[in-house]
Design an enzyme around this catalytic site. Structure first.
Site, mmCIF file in Angstrom:
data_model
loop_
_atom_site.group_PDB
_atom_site.id
_atom_site.type_symbol
_atom_site.label_atom_id
_atom_site.label_comp_id
_atom_site.label_asym_id
_atom_site.label_seq_id
_atom_site.Cartn_x
_atom_site.Cartn_y
_atom_site.Cartn_z
ATOM 1 N N ASN A 223 29.316 36.587 32.520
ATOM 2 C CA ASN A 223 30.518 36.429 32.967
ATOM 3 C C ASN A 223 30.896 37.599 33.884
ATOM 4 O OD1 ASN A 223 33.276 35.689 33.553
ATOM 5 N ND2 ASN A 223 33.814 35.432 31.383
ATOM 6 N N ARG B 22 29.073 31.774 33.759
ATOM 7 C CA ARG B 22 30.492 31.177 33.879
ATOM 8 C C ARG B 22 30.633 31.177 35.213
ATOM 9 N NH1 ARG B 22 36.484 33.655 32.807
ATOM 10 N NH2 ARG B 22 37.451 31.665 32.827
ATOM 11 N N HIS C 199 40.004 27.046 32.137
ATOM 12 C CA HIS C 199 39.504 26.919 30.468
ATOM 13 C C HIS C 199 38.825 26.018 30.051
ATOM 14 C CE1 HIS C 199 43.404 29.786 29.892
ATOM 15 N NE2 HIS C 199 42.365 30.521 30.360
ATOM 16 N N ARG D 287 51.789 35.695 34.509
ATOM 17 C CA ARG D 287 51.962 34.418 35.419
ATOM 18 C C ARG D 287 53.271 33.689 34.878
ATOM 19 N NH1 ARG D 287 46.098 32.687 34.168
ATOM 20 N NH2 ARG D 287 45.086 34.363 35.523
ATOM 21 N N GLU E 75 33.498 30.181 24.159
ATOM 22 C CA GLU E 75 33.092 29.728 25.306
ATOM 23 C C GLU E 75 31.597 30.216 25.608
ATOM 24 O OE1 GLU E 75 36.787 31.606 26.386
ATOM 25 O OE2 GLU E 75 36.930 30.310 28.170
#
Ligand code: ADP
Length: 397
Positions: free
Chosen positions: A7, A91, A180, A241, A384
């Site tokens: 990743n 990823r 996600h 955010r 993940e």
């Protein structure tokens, strides 16, 4: 077969080596400060102590070279030789509309990843750097791309189109994509097992609550809708955010504060959310602590955070016309006992009733709903890397 999961971020590379015969994790690690002075590699092999190596790493290739050296190191490595690695899973954040599943990487796939640079400028360029570096160093194995957006590609136009001129979609591919995806996919499948029903027959709402946060509504084995949109900025309130706001606020503040588009992007992505509202931190634990000791702004931030999540739960129950379970996952979802309780409070009219005692757990796969709750409340630790490793193994073997 052993699979290396990579990743690659702009200045970091996370990796994991997995033995697919029993899906055991042989080593995990993180290269930090790639391209910045003071690079480090933290490597934790199974059953051995963690090692930390400090060495300047000017780019992703240098970072990956060090990772490969460490993997075969006689003292703290986890494999004898690189020949044991049968495939590499990468990823990749954005696959645009081109990929609804993972793929073996070839030049065409790399072109699509590159074509998505302008809609994922922070993520796709470093993801591709990671792929290039690994392909250079491991040219004889298959490399697989696993996209954050792929799982959400089942959405219908009613759920992914924005009500702006259609040409914006045709010309600039502006639509909801969702992110996600590997996490939502993993926990939704785990939930079907817990419900004892075929996945395709379940109505599921997933809450991935980490620093970044998103929810998804899943029915008939398909994502109906998800809260992140064209970019990861939309939807829930996150660490830094804003999540959903009136878009007019953007133009108004650009005028008032004299911000250009890049500064505005930074304002809403990096300075907003829990950090901006509370003035305390982007880390939910700090905000909870501040609120508990009487900080009013921290309490307002928490209330706004919970309110957004509750709203999406109601929204998604309507869009699914019912729901079998809601799932809490990721850092906050797996660990935030009080946070989960506050989110589920006063939702009994929707059929959600939490057992407050059962909810007092961290990081375990459990059902914390009361016996008479119509909707089950699951806590499911996400994984993940396992999804990436399984997809990679499936495509490479
Ligand atoms: P990401 O992968 O998006 O960076 P994580 O999934 O690791 O994030 O989640 C990080 C978040 O989890 C942080 O905001 C942290 O405060 C939160 N978290 C961790 N433990 C707890 C806890 N016990 N209670 C509430 N939040 C927690």
């Amino acid at each position: 077969m052993k699979v290396l999961v990579v990743n690659a971020g702009s200045s970091s590379i996370k990796y994991q080596v997995m033995d697919m015969t029993d899906e055991s994790v042989l080593a995990v690690g993180l290269v930090d400060r790639v391209g910045i002075p003071g690079s480090t590699l933290e490597h934790k092999p199974l059953g051995k102590d963690e090692v930390v190596i400090k060495k300047d790493l000017p780019d992703h290739t240098a970072g990956m070279e060090l990772v490969l050296e460490v993997l075969v190191n006689p003292e703290y490595g986890c494999i004898q030789s690189m020949d044991e690695i049968g495939a590499v899973g990468h990823r990749v954040v954005h696959g645009g509309e081109a990929f609804a599943a993972s793929v073996v990487i070839d030049d065409q796939v790399k072109k699509v990843i590159r074509d998505c640079f302008d809609i994922a400028p922070l993520h796709n360029p470093p993801n591709l750097m990671g792929i290039d570096a690994c392909q250079r160093l491991m040219p004889n194995v298959k490399h697989v791309a696993v996209f954050d957006t792929a799982f959400h590609q089942t959405m219908e136009p009613a759920h992914y189109m924005y009500a702006i001129p259609y040409e914006a979609y045709e010309k600039f591919r502006i639509r909801r994509y969702g992110f996600h995806g590997t996490s939502h996919y993993y926990v939704a499948h785990q939930a079907a097992e817990m419900l004892g029903k075929p996945y395709e027959d379940c109505k599921i709402i997933t809450l991935h609550l980490g620093n970044g946060a998103s929810m998804a509504a899943i029915k008939d084995g398909k994502v109906v809708e998800t809260s992140m949109g064209f970019t990861p900025l939309e939807g829930l309130v996150m660490g830094t955010r804003s999540g959903d706001i009136d878009p007019a606020i953007v133009f108004f503040l650009m005028d008032k504060l004299g911000m250009d588009s890049q500064e505005a992007n930074n304002y809403f992505n990096k300075k907003s959310g829990m950090l901006g509202l509370s003035g305390v931190s982007n880390d939910l634990r700090d905000v909870l602590e501040a609120a508990a000791s009487g900080n009013e702004r921290a309490q307002i931030a928490l209330d706004v955070y919970y309110n957004a999540i509750k709203g999406y739960i109601g929204n998604y129950i309507a869009k699914l016309n019912g729901c079998d379970c809601i799932i809490f996952t990721a850092g906050v979802g797996e660990n935030g006992i009080d946070t989960r309780a506050d989110i589920c409070a006063d939702l009994d009219a929707l059929g959600i009733k939490m057992d407050i005692e059962k909810n007092k757990v961290r990081g375990k796969k459990v059902d914390v709903a009361t016996a008479d709750s119509q909707i089950r409340i699951f806590i499911i630790p996400t994984n993940e890397e396992l999804v990436i490793a399984r997809d990679t193994y499936g495509l490479a073997k």
